[in-house]
Design a protein around this motif. Structure first.
Motif, PDB file in Angstrom:
ATOM      1  N   VAL A   5     -67.271  28.168 -79.470  1.00 54.02           N
ATOM      2  CA  VAL A   5     -68.316  27.170 -79.259  1.00 54.02           C
ATOM      3  C   VAL A   5     -69.525  27.587 -80.087  1.00 54.02           C
ATOM      4  O   VAL A   5     -69.919  28.755 -80.075  1.00 54.02           O
ATOM      5  N   SER A   6     -70.116  26.632 -80.782  1.00 56.14           N
ATOM      6  CA  SER A   6     -71.257  26.961 -81.635  1.00 56.14           C
ATOM      7  C   SER A   6     -72.437  27.422 -80.783  1.00 56.14           C
ATOM      8  O   SER A   6     -72.568  27.064 -79.615  1.00 56.14           O
ATOM      9  N   SER A   7     -73.304  28.202 -81.392  1.00 53.82           N
ATOM     10  CA  SER A   7     -74.476  28.713 -80.675  1.00 53.82           C
ATOM     11  C   SER A   7     -75.366  27.562 -80.217  1.00 53.82           C
ATOM     12  O   SER A   7     -75.996  27.631 -79.169  1.00 53.82           O
ATOM     13  N   ARG A   8     -75.420  26.502 -80.989  1.00 52.58           N
ATOM     14  CA  ARG A   8     -76.231  25.335 -80.621  1.00 52.58           C
ATOM     15  C   ARG A   8     -75.716  24.716 -79.316  1.00 52.58           C
ATOM     16  O   ARG A   8     -76.491  24.392 -78.420  1.00 52.58           O
ATOM     17  N   VAL A   9     -74.400  24.583 -79.207  1.00 49.58           N
ATOM     18  CA  VAL A   9     -73.815  24.031 -77.991  1.00 49.58           C
ATOM     19  C   VAL A   9     -74.011  24.992 -76.823  1.00 49.58           C
ATOM     20  O   VAL A   9     -74.319  24.578 -75.715  1.00 49.58           O
ATOM     21  N   LYS A  10     -73.853  26.292 -77.074  1.00 49.84           N
ATOM     22  CA  LYS A  10     -74.060  27.286 -76.018  1.00 49.84           C
ATOM     23  C   LYS A  10     -75.473  27.197 -75.448  1.00 49.84           C
ATOM     24  O   LYS A  10     -75.685  27.320 -74.257  1.00 49.84           O
ATOM     25  N   LYS A  11     -76.448  26.964 -76.317  1.00 50.43           N
ATOM     26  CA  LYS A  11     -77.844  26.872 -75.870  1.00 50.43           C
ATOM     27  C   LYS A  11     -78.069  25.645 -74.999  1.00 50.43           C
ATOM     28  O   LYS A  11     -78.895  25.653 -74.096  1.00 50.43           O
ATOM     29  N   LEU A  12     -77.344  24.576 -75.274  1.00 55.92           N
ATOM     30  CA  LEU A  12     -77.504  23.344 -74.509  1.00 55.92           C
ATOM     31  C   LEU A  12     -76.645  23.319 -73.252  1.00 55.92           C
ATOM     32  O   LEU A  12     -76.869  22.508 -72.362  1.00 55.92           O
ATOM     33  N   SER A  13     -75.703  24.216 -73.172  1.00 53.04           N
ATOM     34  CA  SER A  13     -74.797  24.246 -72.031  1.00 53.04           C
ATOM     35  C   SER A  13     -75.563  24.415 -70.724  1.00 53.04           C
ATOM     36  O   SER A  13     -76.402  25.288 -70.580  1.00 53.04           O
ATOM     37  N   GLY A  14     -75.267  23.552 -69.768  1.00 51.28           N
ATOM     38  CA  GLY A  14     -75.902  23.629 -68.460  1.00 51.28           C
ATOM     39  C   GLY A  14     -77.314  23.084 -68.412  1.00 51.28           C
ATOM     40  O   GLY A  14     -77.991  23.225 -67.400  1.00 51.28           O
ATOM     41  N   PHE A  15     -77.771  22.449 -69.457  1.00 52.92           N
ATOM     42  CA  PHE A  15     -79.151  21.979 -69.537  1.00 52.92           C
ATOM     43  C   PHE A  15     -79.503  21.007 -68.408  1.00 52.92           C
ATOM     44  O   PHE A  15     -80.599  21.030 -67.879  1.00 52.92           O
ATOM     45  N   PHE A  16     -78.567  20.156 -68.023  1.00 50.44           N
ATOM     46  CA  PHE A  16     -78.853  19.139 -67.015  1.00 50.44           C
ATOM     47  C   PHE A  16     -78.417  19.554 -65.607  1.00 50.44           C
ATOM     48  O   PHE A  16     -78.425  18.733 -64.697  1.00 50.44           O
ATOM     49  N   GLU A  17     -78.047  20.816 -65.408  1.00 51.50           N
ATOM     50  CA  GLU A  17     -77.563  21.243 -64.095  1.00 51.50           C
ATOM     51  C   GLU A  17     -78.568  20.970 -62.985  1.00 51.50           C
ATOM     52  O   GLU A  17     -78.199  20.523 -61.909  1.00 51.50           O
ATOM     53  N   ASP A  18     -79.818  21.259 -63.212  1.00 50.45           N
ATOM     54  CA  ASP A  18     -80.814  21.085 -62.153  1.00 50.45           C
ATOM     55  C   ASP A  18     -81.702  19.864 -62.374  1.00 50.45           C
ATOM     56  O   ASP A  18     -82.749  19.724 -61.766  1.00 50.45           O
ATOM     57  N   LYS A  19     -81.259  18.950 -63.252  1.00 47.98           N
ATOM     58  CA  LYS A  19     -82.045  17.751 -63.557  1.00 47.98           C
ATOM     59  C   LYS A  19     -81.160  16.519 -63.398  1.00 47.98           C
ATOM     60  O   LYS A  19     -79.945  16.601 -63.417  1.00 47.98           O
ATOM     61  N   ASP A  20     -81.780  15.383 -63.234  1.00 41.28           N
ATOM     62  CA  ASP A  20     -81.039  14.126 -63.232  1.00 41.28           C
ATOM     63  C   ASP A  20     -80.548  13.840 -64.647  1.00 41.28           C
ATOM     64  O   ASP A  20     -81.276  14.039 -65.620  1.00 41.28           O
ATOM     65  N   PHE A  21     -79.324  13.371 -64.748  1.00 44.15           N
ATOM     66  CA  PHE A  21     -78.749  13.053 -66.045  1.00 44.15           C
ATOM     67  C   PHE A  21     -79.446  11.813 -66.596  1.00 44.15           C
ATOM     68  O   PHE A  21     -79.670  10.851 -65.864  1.00 44.15           O
ATOM     69  N   PRO A  22     -79.832  11.817 -67.890  1.00 38.82           N
ATOM     70  CA  PRO A  22     -80.530  10.663 -68.484  1.00 38.82           C
ATOM     71  C   PRO A  22     -79.715   9.390 -68.350  1.00 38.82           C
ATOM     72  O   PRO A  22     -78.494   9.410 -68.426  1.00 38.82           O
ATOM     73  N   GLU A  23     -80.409   8.284 -68.165  1.00 37.22           N
ATOM     74  CA  GLU A  23     -79.722   7.017 -67.930  1.00 37.22           C
ATOM     75  C   GLU A  23     -79.175   6.379 -69.207  1.00 37.22           C
ATOM     76  O   GLU A  23     -78.363   5.478 -69.150  1.00 37.22           O
ATOM     77  N   ASN A  24     -79.615   6.822 -70.386  1.00 37.88           N
ATOM     78  CA  ASN A  24     -79.082   6.246 -71.620  1.00 37.88           C
ATOM     79  C   ASN A  24     -79.033   7.294 -72.732  1.00 37.88           C
ATOM     80  O   ASN A  24     -79.653   8.351 -72.649  1.00 37.88           O
ATOM     81  N   LYS A  25     -78.282   6.968 -73.782  1.00 34.89           N
ATOM     82  CA  LYS A  25     -78.069   7.906 -74.889  1.00 34.89           C
ATOM     83  C   LYS A  25     -79.354   8.248 -75.631  1.00 34.89           C
ATOM     84  O   LYS A  25     -79.556   9.383 -76.037  1.00 34.89           O
ATOM     85  N   GLU A  26     -80.199   7.263 -75.817  1.00 35.37           N
ATOM     86  CA  GLU A  26     -81.424   7.499 -76.573  1.00 35.37           C
ATOM     87  C   GLU A  26     -82.293   8.550 -75.877  1.00 35.37           C
ATOM     88  O   GLU A  26     -82.823   9.458 -76.513  1.00 35.37           O
ATOM     89  N   LYS A  27     -82.434   8.399 -74.563  1.00 33.88           N
ATOM     90  CA  LYS A  27     -83.238   9.355 -73.809  1.00 33.88           C
ATOM     91  C   LYS A  27     -82.597  10.749 -73.856  1.00 33.88           C
ATOM     92  O   LYS A  27     -83.279  11.755 -74.012  1.00 33.88           O
ATOM     93  N   MET A  28     -81.268  10.803 -73.762  1.00 29.75           N
ATOM     94  CA  MET A  28     -80.568  12.085 -73.829  1.00 29.75           C
ATOM     95  C   MET A  28     -80.781  12.743 -75.185  1.00 29.75           C
ATOM     96  O   MET A  28     -81.064  13.938 -75.269  1.00 29.75           O
ATOM     97  N   ARG A  29     -80.663  11.961 -76.261  1.00 27.92           N
ATOM     98  CA  ARG A  29     -80.872  12.513 -77.610  1.00 27.92           C
ATOM     99  C   ARG A  29     -82.287  13.070 -77.766  1.00 27.92           C
ATOM    100  O   ARG A  29     -82.485  14.138 -78.315  1.00 27.92           O
ATOM    101  N   ARG A  30     -83.271  12.311 -77.249  1.00 26.07           N
ATOM    102  CA  ARG A  30     -84.665  12.757 -77.349  1.00 26.07           C
ATOM    103  C   ARG A  30     -84.852  14.086 -76.609  1.00 26.07           C
ATOM    104  O   ARG A  30     -85.460  15.016 -77.127  1.00 26.07           O
ATOM    105  N   ILE A  31     -84.275  14.196 -75.426  1.00 21.41           N
ATOM    106  CA  ILE A  31     -84.404  15.438 -74.649  1.00 21.41           C
ATOM    107  C   ILE A  31     -83.740  16.597 -75.394  1.00 21.41           C
ATOM    108  O   ILE A  31     -84.295  17.700 -75.487  1.00 21.41           O
ATOM    109  N   PHE A  32     -82.547  16.373 -75.939  1.00 18.05           N
ATOM    110  CA  PHE A  32     -81.855  17.429 -76.681  1.00 18.05           C
ATOM    111  C   PHE A  32     -82.665  17.873 -77.895  1.00 18.05           C
ATOM    112  O   PHE A  32     -82.814  19.057 -78.156  1.00 18.05           O
TER     113      PHE A  32
END
Length: 84
Positions: free
Chosen positions: A49-76
């Motif tokens: 797994v790339s280091s970039r993906v490893k860094k993002l892994s588990g990012f939304f565990e303690d947060k509500d999942f974004p309701e749309n792709k655009e918002k998710m992309r902005r957060i990432f």
């Protein structure tokens, strides 16, 4: 050690298997065994797994999942740009 396996397969697939085995001078058993061994090798490989993906892994565990792709992309992008 070799063992027997009974399969239930559609008749047209069986006919194809017999024809293919005859044309390639192989047994149906050897064809299936080779195919299954290839699948096993693919499954057994560990993909790095790339280091970039490893860094993002588990990012939304303690947060509500974004309701749309655009918002998710902005957060990432914000997370990546802030040094994660």
């Amino acid at each position: 050690m070799k063992d027997k396996l009974t399969l239930s397969i559609e008749k047209d697939v069986i006919e194809f298997a017999h024809q293919f085995a005859k044309e390639t001078n192989q047994s149906i058993s050897s064809i299936l065994e080779k195919y299954l061994m290839e699948l096993k090798e693919i499954q057994d490989k560990e993909y790095e797994v790339s280091s970039r993906v490893k860094k993002l892994s588990g990012f939304f565990e303690d947060k509500d999942f974004p309701e749309n792709k655009e918002k998710m992309r902005r957060i990432f992008h914000e997370k990546i740009n802030n040094g994660c």
